[in-house]
Design an enzyme around this catalytic site. Structure first.
Site, short mmCIF file in Angstrom:
data_model
loop_
_atom_site.label_atom_id
_atom_site.label_comp_id
_atom_site.label_asym_id
_atom_site.label_seq_id
_atom_site.Cartn_x
_atom_site.Cartn_y
_atom_site.Cartn_z
N ASP A 8 0.87 -1.16 0.00
CA ASP A 8 0.00 0.00 0.00
C ASP A 8 0.92 1.22 0.00
O ASP A 8 2.08 1.12 0.38
CB ASP A 8 -0.85 -0.04 1.28
CG ASP A 8 -1.76 1.15 1.40
OD1 ASP A 8 -2.45 1.47 0.43
OD2 ASP A 8 -1.78 1.77 2.49
N LEU A 9 0.43 2.37 -0.43
CA LEU A 9 1.29 3.55 -0.47
C LEU A 9 1.01 4.49 0.71
O LEU A 9 1.83 4.67 1.60
CB LEU A 9 1.14 4.27 -1.81
CG LEU A 9 2.16 5.39 -2.05
CD1 LEU A 9 2.53 5.48 -3.51
CD2 LEU A 9 1.63 6.73 -1.61
N ASP A 10 -0.22 5.07 0.70
CA ASP A 10 -0.54 6.06 1.72
C ASP A 10 -0.63 5.40 3.09
O ASP A 10 -1.49 4.56 3.33
CB ASP A 10 -1.88 6.74 1.40
CG ASP A 10 -1.79 7.55 0.12
OD1 ASP A 10 -0.70 8.06 -0.19
OD2 ASP A 10 -2.81 7.69 -0.57
N THR A 16 0.54 10.39 3.48
CA THR A 16 -0.20 11.43 2.76
C THR A 16 -1.57 11.69 3.40
O THR A 16 -2.28 12.59 2.96
CB THR A 16 -0.44 11.02 1.30
OG1 THR A 16 -0.95 9.71 1.31
CG2 THR A 16 0.83 11.10 0.47
N LYS A 44 -9.43 6.22 4.79
CA LYS A 44 -8.13 5.63 4.44
C LYS A 44 -8.31 4.40 3.55
O LYS A 44 -9.09 3.52 3.90
CB LYS A 44 -7.35 5.26 5.71
CG LYS A 44 -6.75 6.47 6.39
CD LYS A 44 -5.83 6.06 7.52
CE LYS A 44 -5.22 7.29 8.17
NZ LYS A 44 -4.44 6.94 9.36
N SER A 115 -1.87 0.49 -4.46
CA SER A 115 -2.51 1.62 -3.79
C SER A 115 -3.80 2.00 -4.50
O SER A 115 -3.88 1.91 -5.73
CB SER A 115 -1.55 2.81 -3.81
OG SER A 115 -2.22 4.00 -3.47
N ALA A 116 -4.77 2.48 -3.72
CA ALA A 116 -6.01 2.98 -4.31
C ALA A 116 -5.80 4.34 -4.96
O ALA A 116 -6.69 4.85 -5.65
CB ALA A 116 -7.07 3.10 -3.23
N LYS A 146 -10.67 -1.50 -2.73
CA LYS A 146 -10.59 -2.10 -1.39
C LYS A 146 -11.89 -1.80 -0.65
O LYS A 146 -12.41 -0.70 -0.82
CB LYS A 146 -9.41 -1.48 -0.62
CG LYS A 146 -8.05 -1.67 -1.31
CD LYS A 146 -6.96 -0.82 -0.64
CE LYS A 146 -5.69 -0.85 -1.48
NZ LYS A 146 -4.59 -0.03 -0.90
N GLU A 170 -0.26 -3.12 4.68
CA GLU A 170 -1.37 -2.13 4.67
C GLU A 170 -1.44 -1.35 5.97
O GLU A 170 -0.96 -1.81 7.00
CB GLU A 170 -2.70 -2.87 4.50
CG GLU A 170 -3.29 -2.86 3.12
CD GLU A 170 -3.84 -1.50 2.67
OE1 GLU A 170 -3.95 -0.59 3.51
OE2 GLU A 170 -4.13 -1.35 1.48
N ASP A 171 -2.08 -0.19 5.92
CA ASP A 171 -2.32 0.57 7.16
C ASP A 171 -3.82 0.75 7.42
O ASP A 171 -4.17 1.27 8.48
CB ASP A 171 -1.68 1.96 7.07
CG ASP A 171 -2.42 2.87 6.11
OD1 ASP A 171 -2.67 2.43 4.97
OD2 ASP A 171 -2.77 4.00 6.49
P1 B16 Z 1 -6.30 9.51 -4.86
P2 B16 Z 1 -3.75 3.87 -0.31
C1 B16 Z 1 -5.61 5.73 -0.73
O1 B16 Z 1 -4.31 5.30 -0.85
C2 B16 Z 1 -5.77 6.69 0.44
O2 B16 Z 1 -5.57 6.02 1.66
C3 B16 Z 1 -7.15 7.27 0.43
O3 B16 Z 1 -7.31 8.20 1.49
C4 B16 Z 1 -7.39 7.97 -0.92
O4 B16 Z 1 -8.71 8.52 -1.00
C5 B16 Z 1 -7.17 6.96 -2.04
O5 B16 Z 1 -5.87 6.44 -1.95
C6 B16 Z 1 -7.35 7.58 -3.41
O6 B16 Z 1 -6.33 8.50 -3.62
O7 B16 Z 1 -7.35 10.55 -4.65
O8 B16 Z 1 -4.89 10.04 -4.79
O9 B16 Z 1 -6.54 8.70 -6.11
O10 B16 Z 1 -3.83 3.93 1.17
O11 B16 Z 1 -4.60 2.79 -0.96
O12 B16 Z 1 -2.32 3.88 -0.83
MG MG Z 2 -3.08 3.19 3.05
#
Ligand code: B16
Ligand code: MG
Length: 219
Positions: A8-10, A16, A44, A115-116, A146, A170-171
């Protein structure tokens, strides 16, 4: 044999969440919805459009906006978010991640970003870690976000590995649920109660190492 690590990234590679929070909070304020840090926790790992939908439901505005208006609101939030993250540098990589990526490279394991976030490639560039990864799953290419398993199954495929030959990091509770739904062992970073579905929960990314990943994967 453990062949690939799905990141996962964020919240795992970098934090972020605070920038997502500021951008959603300001957009919420414009719409008359109070987005506080507790509510932000629920966003998240949730995609951009699904985050907006949750905010609208929370504010009792579920049916107020057309699809086009919602897309415009998402663009507005993302433009603000992109402004906020431009200051990110390699100093924003979370502790333990760079040494782990070095270990994976030396051991010949694949590292994949699951990552999403549609902003993941840009963030990896800002952090100067893109070259450590063997692939980034495009979240727009999977049918369901997810907690559905799709993005982690796509990550395993991108690594050329079976789900059982991978481990996910993951977090977010939604992310751990997605990893487990893909029948992949899961390591979570954060609160052990919130992330109870994971095979192992670490308080911090600095506790991550290839030895910890292997140990968790073997159990
Ligand atoms: P974006 P992850 C997710 O990243 C974030 O946790 C979530 O808060 C965010 O809305 C989602 O990515 C979409 O991000 O707007 O940059 O496409 O935790 O899956 O790495
Ligand atoms: Mg995350």
């Amino acid at each position: 044999m453990l062949k690939a690590v799905l990141f996962d990234l964020d919240g795992v590679i970098t934090d972020t969440a605070k920038f997502h929070f500021l951008a959603w909070r300001d957009l919420g304020a414009e719409l008359g919805v109070t987005v506080d840090e507790a509510f932000n926790e629920e966003l998240k790992g949730v995609s951009r459009i699904d985050s907006l939908e949750r905010i609208l439901v929370f504010g009792g505005l579920a049916d107020k906006y057309s699809t086009a208006e919602k897309e415009a609101l998402c663009t507005k939030k993302n433009d603000h978010y992109l402004e906020l993250i431009q200051e990110m540098t390699p100093a924003d990589i979370l502790p333990g991640i760079l040494p782990l990526l070095e270990e994976l490279r030396e051991a010949g394991l694949k590292a994949i970003v699951t990552s999403a976030s549609k902003n993941a490639p840009g963030i990896l560039e800002l952090l100067q870690v893109k070259d450590y990864f063997d692939g980034i799953v495009d979240p727009a290419s999977v049918a369901a976000g997810k907690p559905a398993p799709d993005i982690f199954l796509a990550g395993a495929e991108l690594a050329g590995a079976k789900p059982a030959e991978c481990i996910g990091v993951e977090d977010a509770a939604s992310g751990v649920e997605a990893i487990k739904a893909a029948h992949i062992p899961a390591i979570a970073i954060g609160d052990a109660e919130v992330l109870a579905q994971a095979d192992r929960v670490l308080a911090d990314t600095s506790d991550l190492s290839l030895a910890v990943l292997r140990d968790t994967w073997e159990k």
